[in-house]
Design a protein around this motif. Structure first.
Motif, PDB file in Angstrom:
ATOM      1  N   ARG A 264      55.689  78.162  65.659  1.00 57.49           N
ATOM      2  CA  ARG A 264      55.569  77.109  66.672  1.00 57.49           C
ATOM      3  C   ARG A 264      56.817  76.230  66.690  1.00 57.49           C
ATOM      4  NH1 ARG A 264      50.934  73.456  65.559  1.00 57.49           N
ATOM      5  NH2 ARG A 264      50.751  73.085  67.779  1.00 57.49           N
TER       6      ARG A 264
ATOM      7  N   LEU B 172      52.032  83.183  64.498  1.00 57.67           N
ATOM      8  CA  LEU B 172      51.906  82.197  65.572  1.00 57.67           C
ATOM      9  C   LEU B 172      52.043  80.776  65.032  1.00 57.67           C
ATOM     10  CD1 LEU B 172      48.923  83.737  67.606  1.00 57.67           C
ATOM     11  CD2 LEU B 172      51.364  83.842  68.156  1.00 57.67           C
ATOM     12  N   ALA B 173      51.400  80.507  63.897  1.00 57.85           N
ATOM     13  CA  ALA B 173      51.436  79.151  63.337  1.00 57.85           C
ATOM     14  C   ALA B 173      52.808  78.807  62.764  1.00 57.85           C
ATOM     15  CB  ALA B 173      50.364  79.004  62.262  1.00 57.85           C
TER      16      ALA B 173
ATOM     17  N   LEU C 112      42.882  78.193  64.683  1.00 60.74           N
ATOM     18  CA  LEU C 112      43.069  79.398  65.487  1.00 60.74           C
ATOM     19  C   LEU C 112      42.134  80.507  65.019  1.00 60.74           C
ATOM     20  CD1 LEU C 112      44.837  80.409  67.816  1.00 60.74           C
ATOM     21  CD2 LEU C 112      46.542  81.119  66.130  1.00 60.74           C
TER      22      LEU C 112
ATOM     23  N   TYR D 123      46.460  74.157  62.079  1.00 59.02           N
ATOM     24  CA  TYR D 123      46.477  74.902  63.342  1.00 59.02           C
ATOM     25  C   TYR D 123      46.078  76.358  63.100  1.00 59.02           C
ATOM     26  CZ  TYR D 123      48.136  76.972  67.686  1.00 59.02           C
ATOM     27  OH  TYR D 123      48.202  77.658  68.872  1.00 59.02           O
TER      28      TYR D 123
ATOM     29  N   VAL E  66      48.143  85.686  63.051  1.00 61.14           N
ATOM     30  CA  VAL E  66      47.834  84.249  63.112  1.00 61.14           C
ATOM     31  C   VAL E  66      48.906  83.453  62.368  1.00 61.14           C
ATOM     32  CG1 VAL E  66      46.200  82.463  62.385  1.00 61.14           C
ATOM     33  CG2 VAL E  66      45.352  84.586  63.398  1.00 61.14           C
TER      34      VAL E  66
ATOM     35  N   HIS F 131      44.863  81.062  71.376  1.00 58.14           N
ATOM     36  CA  HIS F 131      46.210  80.495  71.247  1.00 58.14           C
ATOM     37  C   HIS F 131      46.727  80.013  72.597  1.00 58.14           C
ATOM     38  CE1 HIS F 131      50.152  79.827  69.576  1.00 58.14           C
ATOM     39  NE2 HIS F 131      50.714  80.711  70.382  1.00 58.14           N
ATOM     40  N   SER F 132      46.484  80.789  73.642  1.00 55.99           N
ATOM     41  CA  SER F 132      46.958  80.394  74.973  1.00 55.99           C
ATOM     42  C   SER F 132      46.223  79.157  75.473  1.00 55.99           C
ATOM     43  CB  SER F 132      46.788  81.546  75.968  1.00 55.99           C
ATOM     44  OG  SER F 132      45.421  81.842  76.184  1.00 55.99           O
TER      45      SER F 132
ATOM     46  N   ALA G  36      52.334  85.765  73.161  1.00 56.53           N
ATOM     47  CA  ALA G  36      51.734  84.626  72.471  1.00 56.53           C
ATOM     48  C   ALA G  36      51.216  83.560  73.421  1.00 56.53           C
ATOM     49  CB  ALA G  36      52.750  83.996  71.518  1.00 56.53           C
TER      50      ALA G  36
ATOM     51  N   ARG H  52      44.893  85.810  70.983  1.00 48.27           N
ATOM     52  CA  ARG H  52      45.776  85.453  72.104  1.00 48.27           C
ATOM     53  C   ARG H  52      45.084  84.484  73.055  1.00 48.27           C
ATOM     54  NH1 ARG H  52      46.521  91.325  72.495  1.00 48.27           N
ATOM     55  NH2 ARG H  52      48.404  91.918  71.339  1.00 48.27           N
TER      56      ARG H  52
END
Length: 400
Positions: free
Chosen positions: A254, A250-251, A267, A263, A247, A292-293, A380, A289
């Motif tokens: 970005r 991903l954050a 998530l 975010y 996580v 996030h998608s 991602a 996932r």
């Protein structure tokens, strides 16, 4: 091992509220320096409020950098210290984006919150005069926090109803006919300094140079924050360390607003809700996932059509490796091994290892895959399930 359980109302959560934006934790991780800076600015004012000049502070930081949480946390500390010193102090926090669309509306909000009832029917400047009178009459002091003030200034109407806010709020002493205003300070919160371009020179000058900056969180800082919140929000065993790191990846990765803590928390919260919907005891990478998608545009089949058969097989190999590994990332070696197996099964001559690396970079550039240095290959922009469906459709088109 992740297990599905019969629906009994059991949840991965023990307290969802701990992941929501309004929750302010007892300790703000990685914001101690900013809190110390604010305490130093107001150290003398809280001890001898009657002899201090009003402070004007800018609290500047990108989306999700903890500006509002820092302001609220500092407010709590300041009010607690004032009570200890037997000083009458209140903090009024107004979100200009949600509560005050115009200058007059902002000043009405300030007066209403100060007196504890709705105030109406005055011109804009008179709301401020009434506020200052009330503070003198009750011998109270005030700290004003104007959150998202850049939104009010930037979205002023053609009549400039939001213009003049900075000028008025930084010159409260000049408005107060009874003497120095009982306002210890005004804190202007904004994402960046771009709103200054909309101010006239006198307003920019009145803001001064007291600036508290909040940089965006990096990956390791997000991990620390997410771990602390996860302990408060989830049952033991519902969230793994590897998932929290994913996580944070991903954050922090970005393109827009990297390091957005809000975010990351959203998530994690949404992935937990999804795990409950799927009746799982533990949040999985696929839950993250999927959420996030849904926050992104994701990868479309149309974008994949231009890549060719080998790119599609490389992507299929990555999905199979991720399915097999049950992890957020897999090494390139694993993707290459699955790719060669697919080529053998479908009578394709495998491309070289160097060419596969190039195709992986291309897939990463369009968001179909996520290459993280030192970690490997992940996905991602879509769930594995959705990606598998797109790949099946494309394989029919390409007769792979």
């Amino acid at each position: 091992m992740t297990r599905e359980y019969p629906f009994t109302g059991r949840s991965v959560f023990k307290n969802q509220r701990k992941l929501q934006p309004r929750y302010i934790p007892n300790e703000l991780i990685h914001r101690k320096a900013q809190l110390k800076q604010l305490r130093n600015i107001f150290k003398e004012a809280i001890i001898h409020p009657e002899s201090q000049h009003m402070k004007v502070i800018q609290l500047i930081g990108p989306t999700g950098s903890g500006k509002t949480s820092t302001a609220h946390h500092f407010s709590t500390l300041l009010e607690r210290e004032a009570r200890r010193l037997k000083n009458k102090l209140s903090v009024i926090h107004v979100n200009c984006k949600l509560e005050a669309r115009t200058r007059a509306n902002l000043y009405r909000r300030l007066l209403s919150k100060a007196i504890g009832r709705d105030a109406r029917g005055y011109p804009a400047e008179e709301y401020l005069s009434k506020l200052l009178e009330h503070l003198h009459e009750t011998n109270k002091y005030l700290l004003v926090i104007l959150d998202d003030v850049d939104h009010l200034i930037r979205n002023s109407s053609p009549e400039k109803q939001g213009a003049g806010v900075v000028y008025d709020m930084t010159r409260l002493n000049e408005l107060d006919l009874a003497g120095p205003a009982h306002v210890l300070g005004v804190v202007f919160i904004a994402k960046d300094h771009s709103f200054l371009e909309l101010l006239d020179p006198s307003e920019r000058s009145s803001l001064g140079n007291l600036v508290v900056r909040l940089p965006h969180y990096d990956r390791d800082q997000l991990i620390d924050i997410l771990e602390a919140r996860a302990k408060e929000a989830f049952r033991p065993g519902a969230v793994s360390r590897n998932l929290i790191e994913y996580v944070a990846d991903l954050a922090s990765g970005r393109k827009e607003d990297p390091g957005d803590c809000r975010y990351a928390l959203d998530l994690l919260l949404s992935a937990g809700i999804k795990a409950d919907e799927d009746r799982f005891e533990e949040i999985t990478f696929e839950h993250v996932r999927e959420v996030h998608s849904s926050f992104l545009w994701g990868i479309s089949a149309e974008e994949l059509k231009d890549l060719g058969a080998h790119s599609i097989m490389v992507l299929r190999a990555a999905v199979q490796a991720l399915r097999s590994g049950k992890s957020a990332y897999v090494p390139m070696k694993a993707v290459h091994e699955y790719y060669e197996i697919l080529c053998g099964a479908r009578n394709f001559t495998p491309l070289s290892y160097t060419r596969i690396k190039q195709l992986l970079r291309e897939l990463d550039s369009i968001g179909a895959l996520d290459q993280e240095p030192g970690k490997g290959i992940g996905v991602a922009g879509a769930t594995l399930k959705d990606l598998e469906q797109d790949l099946s459709d494309l394989e029919k088109c390409f007769k792979i």
